[in-house]
Design an enzyme around this catalytic site. Sequence first.
Site, PDB file in Angstrom:
ATOM      1  N   LYS A 180     -12.573  -1.857   6.536  1.00 16.23           N
ATOM      2  CA  LYS A 180     -11.814  -2.857   7.280  1.00 16.23           C
ATOM      3  C   LYS A 180     -12.231  -2.890   8.747  1.00 16.23           C
ATOM      4  CE  LYS A 180      -8.887  -2.921   3.524  1.00 16.23           C
ATOM      5  NZ  LYS A 180      -7.791  -2.371   2.756  1.00 16.23           N
ATOM      6  N   ASP A 201      -1.430   6.397   6.628  1.00 11.01           N
ATOM      7  CA  ASP A 201      -2.538   5.580   6.138  1.00 11.01           C
ATOM      8  C   ASP A 201      -2.837   4.545   7.226  1.00 11.01           C
ATOM      9  OD1 ASP A 201      -4.198   3.725   4.956  1.00 11.01           O
ATOM     10  OD2 ASP A 201      -2.920   3.350   3.206  1.00 11.01           O
ATOM     11  N   TRP A 233       0.809  -1.223   0.000  1.00 10.98           N
ATOM     12  CA  TRP A 233       0.000   0.000   0.000  1.00 10.98           C
ATOM     13  C   TRP A 233       0.838   1.268   0.000  1.00 10.98           C
ATOM     14  CZ3 TRP A 233      -4.378  -0.338  -2.081  1.00 10.98           C
ATOM     15  CH2 TRP A 233      -5.163  -1.492  -1.944  1.00 10.98           C
TER      16      TRP A 233
END
Length: 365
Positions: free
Chosen positions: A201, A177, A108
């Site tokens: 999530k 993040d 990511w």
Amino acid sequence: MKRKFEHPLIYNFGPGPAMLPRDVMQRAKEEWLDWNGCGVSVAEMSHRSDTFVSMASQMKADFRELLSIPDNYHLLFLHGGATAQFAMVPLNLLASQGSADYFHTGTWSGKAIDEARRFSKINVVSALKTPTLSIAESSTWSLNTDAVYVYYTDNETVNGVQFADIPDVGDIPLVVDMTSSLLSQSIDVSRYGIIFASAQKNIGLAGLTIVIIRQDLVGHASASIPSMYDYAVHVKHHSMFNTPVTYSWYIASLVLQWVKQRGGVSAMEKLSQQRSDKLYRLIDESSFYHNNVTVSNRSRLNVPFTLINEALQEKFLKQAIDRGLLALRGHRSVGGIRASMYNAMPIEGVDTLVNFMQDFERDNK
Ligand SMILES: *Cc1c(COP(=O)(O)O)cnc(C)c1O
């Protein structure tokens, strides 16, 4: 309709969109046709209606309380996912000039770097050591003292690598993040410039993106970027510049209440620790399973592992499904197995997985 799996109890280990608390889904089901006595569903109602606006302000208050967000931070509910933030962060913070430092620790952060490079000068701090994955010691980081911000990914969802501590970057604003870890651990918001996370999530449904941004970092975008990508526009319009993802807001509001009822973020952190400890212990004590991450950087949310005898993997995944343990296949880019265990995963789900893994090892040794 015929169910695909006959097992009575299902545990969903999917990485995201991930399982939701059952109580939340039950309540959403009860309220689906008639929300709050309005006679219509929340999904078919104006985001400007009193009922929706009051739900939204409660949700903001709950978020602020759960994360102890200081007054000098804005809390935004946007859309576009974390991926839109990969662009929004550089577009807003690097408008005029300058460069930013990015920690590259997995999939990511790699994507965030690729996106930021489309607009800006980026210095990459390659911080992932191999073959056993670990985050390199701070003495090796090539940070620029004049970086406008430093960016990192708290928990690399695909690789199962998590920062043990907040990287110390002095006074430079830190952008993080936290898509797969927000609400699973206590955090000190004041250490950050921007915290962002997609909701699918730990927080609810896909669509909603949370952004927590220090006030002084708002208002630096150049006039030529789209309004939708300008933090200042969203601050001004209280996250209602255009139609928000109303149903995702609603589900998140229920999830926040659920977290509060269960003792808040510190209680979530304890559970997260318990879940991951159980699984890592089993893996470490066996010569049948293997996790490739150094202990201090192991993710508490996503536990990737392999079977030493890789030929048994498909059999493992198939028998897991027969036991009601779903979505354990690792990310397509890395293979193997991955158990994702966010706030909604009950401890019993982990116990069931551990028991299955022990049985499978005994039967296939
Ligand atoms: C899932 C994930 C993303 C991507 O989120 P989208 O909502 O699909 O944009 C980004 N970062 C991390 C750490 C993730 O886990």
